[in-house]
Design an enzyme around this catalytic site. Structure first.
Site, PDB file in Angstrom:
ATOM      1  N   ASP A  34      40.845  34.196  42.855  1.00  0.00           N
ATOM      2  CA  ASP A  34      39.955  35.568  42.668  1.00  0.00           C
ATOM      3  C   ASP A  34      40.864  35.773  43.719  1.00  0.00           C
ATOM      4  OD1 ASP A  34      37.590  36.456  43.560  1.00  0.00           O
ATOM      5  OD2 ASP A  34      36.244  34.743  44.112  1.00  0.00           O
ATOM      6  N   ASP A  35      41.113  36.909  43.503  1.00  0.00           N
ATOM      7  CA  ASP A  35      42.330  37.304  44.697  1.00  0.00           C
ATOM      8  C   ASP A  35      43.450  37.247  44.914  1.00  0.00           C
ATOM      9  OD1 ASP A  35      39.650  39.604  44.878  1.00  0.00           O
ATOM     10  OD2 ASP A  35      39.475  38.833  47.549  1.00  0.00           O
ATOM     11  N   CYS A  74      36.411  42.272  41.765  1.00  0.00           N
ATOM     12  CA  CYS A  74      35.973  41.310  40.519  1.00  0.00           C
ATOM     13  C   CYS A  74      35.674  41.927  39.832  1.00  0.00           C
ATOM     14  CB  CYS A  74      35.845  40.672  41.994  1.00  0.00           C
ATOM     15  SG  CYS A  74      34.298  41.203  42.468  1.00  0.00           S
ATOM     16  N   HIS A 137      29.721  36.269  38.221  1.00  0.00           N
ATOM     17  CA  HIS A 137      30.018  37.964  38.984  1.00  0.00           C
ATOM     18  C   HIS A 137      28.916  38.752  38.075  1.00  0.00           C
ATOM     19  CE1 HIS A 137      31.821  39.733  42.784  1.00  0.00           C
ATOM     20  NE2 HIS A 137      30.012  39.897  42.902  1.00  0.00           N
ATOM     21  N   ASP A 284      41.562  37.428  38.485  1.00  0.00           N
ATOM     22  CA  ASP A 284      40.965  38.816  38.481  1.00  0.00           C
ATOM     23  C   ASP A 284      41.272  40.105  39.233  1.00  0.00           C
ATOM     24  OD1 ASP A 284      40.372  38.473  41.317  1.00  0.00           O
ATOM     25  OD2 ASP A 284      38.514  38.725  41.229  1.00  0.00           O
ATOM     26  N   ASN A 285      42.087  40.401  40.343  1.00  0.00           N
ATOM     27  CA  ASN A 285      42.659  40.949  40.759  1.00  0.00           C
ATOM     28  C   ASN A 285      44.004  41.132  41.894  1.00  0.00           C
ATOM     29  OD1 ASN A 285      39.495  41.557  42.356  1.00  0.00           O
ATOM     30  ND2 ASN A 285      41.446  40.876  43.479  1.00  0.00           N
TER      31      ASN A 285
END
Length: 517
Positions: A34-35, A74, A137, A284-285
Site C-alpha cells: 500500500d503506497d 488505491c 477497499h 497499488d500505486n
C-alpha cells in the site's frame, strides 16, 4: 516471528503427501503493498539496503523495472488488478468532477459491481481456495464483500485504517474474520497513533502462513491475496522493528514487510511447494510524496500517488517461481497489475472471459522465456485519459498535480519538483501533446520538441493506438459518485456477537461525493 515455524509432525505429513502426489495446478500468492514506491527496495537502488528478503526474491526470480498500476490511487487500482480491466470499464471512477481521483471511504455507496468477473471467481471454478488478508477497499457494504466475489476466506478490513474515530459521528473501521466483524481498528485491533506501534503486520503474516499450511495439508490449490497496509498513513509497525530503520517510521514499516515476505517464501520452501507456487510482489500505486519523509520513494520518477506521472503509477515488481522462472532475470516488458488477471488464469489453464474487454495481457511467456510484447499502456485519472506509454515513449494529453488551493495549504504531490508546463496545478490539455522518452528521461523533465523528426514520427503511431482504444471504450457505470453518512460501518455483520458493538447511524441522506484532487 520465530513462533511460526512449521512443526516437525506437520512437516513430515506434508513431505509424505508431496512425495506421493504432485499437485497439477500451481498455487498463487499476490503480495500487494500500500503506497510503497518504486524506490523503496534495495534492488531498485534504495541506499540504506533495508530490504534483504525482497532483494533476494529478485535475485532468485525476475525483476520488472517497467511495471505499473492501473491507476494512481488505491481503490481503482485494486479493482483493476482483480478484474484485469481499467477503472473506467469496471466502474471505479467518478463523473462528479472531471479527471479527479476517487476511492472508497466509508461514506461511499458503491463498490465492485456483480457484473464484473473477478479473478478469484474464475479460480474458484477451477478448484482453488482463495483468501484475502489485509485491505479489500472495493466497497464495504455487505453486497460488495470479498466473500461475495470469489474469496472463501477473509481476514482484514474493507477500508483504510484511518482513525481513531469517536464511534458517534464516525465509526471505527471493522476488521473481518470471513463474513463477520471480529473487532475494530483502535479498539480490539490496536494502533497507537502516538508511537505507531501495532502488531497488525505480524497478525497478517501469521494468517498467511496458517492458510498456506492448511491448503498444503489439504492438497488443494490456493490463491492468497496478501494486502497489508502498514506503509499507508497512519504508519504502523511492531515493537520488533520499531526505530530500526535509517528512514524513520516509514522505513520501519518497510523493514517489517520485507521480513514478512521472507517468512512467507521460507514457509513455501519448508513445505517443499515453492516449485509449485507462483509469487508476485508489487504495490497499488506510487509512494505518497505529499507525506514527504513520512512516505516512500519513487526513485528517479516524477511526482507520486494521485498523479499520472511515472511516480504515481510505476511500481516495484518482482516475480518468483523456483524451477519455472530462471533466477537473476530483469524483464524489459512493460507490465501492469491488470496483467496478473490473464497471467494467473493462463498458468492455471482457466478460460479467460470473452464477453468483455480485458485490458491486461498474459505474462506467461515473459515469465518463462523472458519475451517482450509491445503494447500501449493507458493512464487514466477518473473519467479522463491523461497519458499513454508505447515502447519507451510517453505522450501526455493532459497534466495535473493538485489544485492550487490545496498546494497553497501544504498539500504537494510533487514536493521539490517543478517542471514548467508539466507539473500543472490546473487541469491542462496539451494540444499538441507533450512527448517524453522514458529511457533517456525517466523523470519526465525534458519534453521532445514538436518540430523534431522524432516527434513527428512517434506521435502519429501513439495517436493511432489512442484512436483504437477510444473506438472500443464502453465506460462502466461510475460506482464512486454517491455518498451517504448512513452507510458507514455502524453495524457490520457480526457486530452483535463476541463482545463487538453495533452502533446507531444517522438516517439516509445520499449526496454527491466531493473529490478534492
Amino acid at each position: 516471528m520465530e513462533g511460526n515455524a512449521v512443526s516437525v509432525v506437520t512437516l513430515c505429513m506434508v513431505l509424505l503427501m508431496v512425495s506421493g502426489h504432485d499437485q497439477q495446478k500451481p498455487n498463487f500468492i499476490v503480495m500487494l503493498m500500500d503506497d510503497m514506491g518504486w524506490g523503496d527496495l534495495g534492488v531498485f537502488g534504495e541506499p540504506n539496503k533495508e530490504t534483504p528478503n525482497l532483494d533476494k526474491m529478485a535475485a532468485e526470480g525476475m525483476l520488472f523495472p517497467d511495471f505499473y498500476s492501473a491507476n494512481p490511487i488505491c481503490s481503482p487500482s485494486r479493482a483493476s488488478l482483480l478484474t484485469g480491466r481499467l477503472p473506467i470499464r469496471n466502474g471505479f471512477y467518478t463523473t462528479n468532477a472531471h479527471a479527479h481521483d476517487s476511492y472508497t471511504p466509508q461514506i461511499i455507496m458503491g463498490g465492485i459491481p456483480d457484473s464484473e468477473i473477478l479473478l478469484p471467481e474464475l479460480l474458484e471454478q477451477a478448484g482453488y481456495r482463495n483468501k484475502i488478508i489485509g485491505k479489500w477497499h472495493l466497497g464495504h457494504r455487505p453486497q460488495y464483500h470479498p466473500l461475495k466475489h470469489g474469496f472463501h476466506e477473509w481476514f482484514g478490513a474493507p477500508n483504510c485504517h484511518f482513525g481513531p474515530f469517536d464511534d458517534i459521528h464516525t465509526p471505527n473501521i471493522p476488521v473481518y474474520r470471513d463474513a463477520e466483524m471480529a473487532g475494530r481498528y483502535y479498539e480490539e485491533f490496536v494502533i497507537d497513533r502516538s508511537t505507531g506501534l501495532s502488531n497488525l503486520t505480524l497478525i497478517y503474516l501469521e494468517e498467511g502462513i496458517k492458510f498456506i499450511e492448511k491448503q498444503t495439508l489439504a492438497d488443494e490449490p490456493f490463491y492468497l491475496y496478501w494486502t497489508p497496509d502498514a506503509t499507508h498513513e497512519p504508519l504502523y509497525v511492531s515493537e520488533k522493528f520499531y526505530q530500526t530503520s535509517q528512514r524513520g517510521r516509514y522505513g520501519d514499516a518497510v523493514r517489517e514487510l520485507d521480513y514478512a515476505v521472507g517468512q512467507i517464501l521460507n514457509t513455501l520452501k519448508k513445505l517443499h511447494i515453492e516449485k509449485n507456487t507462483f509469487v508476485f510482489f508489487t504495490s497499488d500505486n506510487g509512494a505518497a510524496t505529499y507525506a514527504k519523509t513520512a512516505g516512500g520513494s519513487n526513485g528517479p520518477f516524477l511526482c507520486g500517488k494521485q498523479t499520472t506521472f511515472e511516480g504515481g503509477v510505476r511500481e516495484p515488481a518482482i516475480a518468483w517461481w523456483p524451477g519455472q522462472i530462471l533466477p537473476g532475470q530483469v524483464s524489459s516488458q512493460v507490465g501492469s497489475t491488470m496483467d496478473l488477471y490473464k497471467t494467473l488464469l493462463d498458468l492455471a489453464d482457466v478460460k479467460i472471459p470473452t464477453d468483455r474487454v480485458i485490458d491486461g495481457i498474459s505474462l506467461r511467456s515473459t515469465l518463462l522465456n523472458n519475451t517482450v510484447v509491445q503494447r500501449p499502456l493507458f493512464y487514466y485519472r477518473g473519467n479522463e485519459l491523461m497519458a499513454v506509454r508505447l515502447g519507451e515513449y510517453k505522450l501526455h494529453l493532459w497534466t495535473f498535480t493538485n489544485p492550487i488551493k490545496e498546494f497553497n495549504r501544504g498539500v504537494d504531490f510533487c514536493p521539490g519538483q517543478y517542471i514548467q508546463n508539466v507539473t500543472t496545478h490546473e487541469l491542462t490539455r496539451h494540444d499538441p501533446p507533450l512527448l517524453f522518452h522514458l529511457g533517456r528521461d525517466p523523470g519526465e523533465k525534458y519534453f521532445i520538441k514538436g518540430h523534431t523528426e522524432e516527434y513527428k514520427t512517434v506521435v502519429p503511431v501513439i495517436q493511432s493506438a489512442i484512436d483504437n482504444h477510444r473506438k472500443h471504450m464502453v465506460p462502466g457505470k461510475p460506482q464512486l459518485n454517491m455518498c451517504d453518512q448512513a452507510v458507514m460501518n455502524w453495524a457490520p455483520p457480526g457486530c452483535d456477537k463476541g463482545g463487538n458493538t453495533c452502533l446507531k447511524g444517522p438516517p439516509s441522506k445520499p449526496f454527491l461525493c466531493s473529490w478534492p484532487h
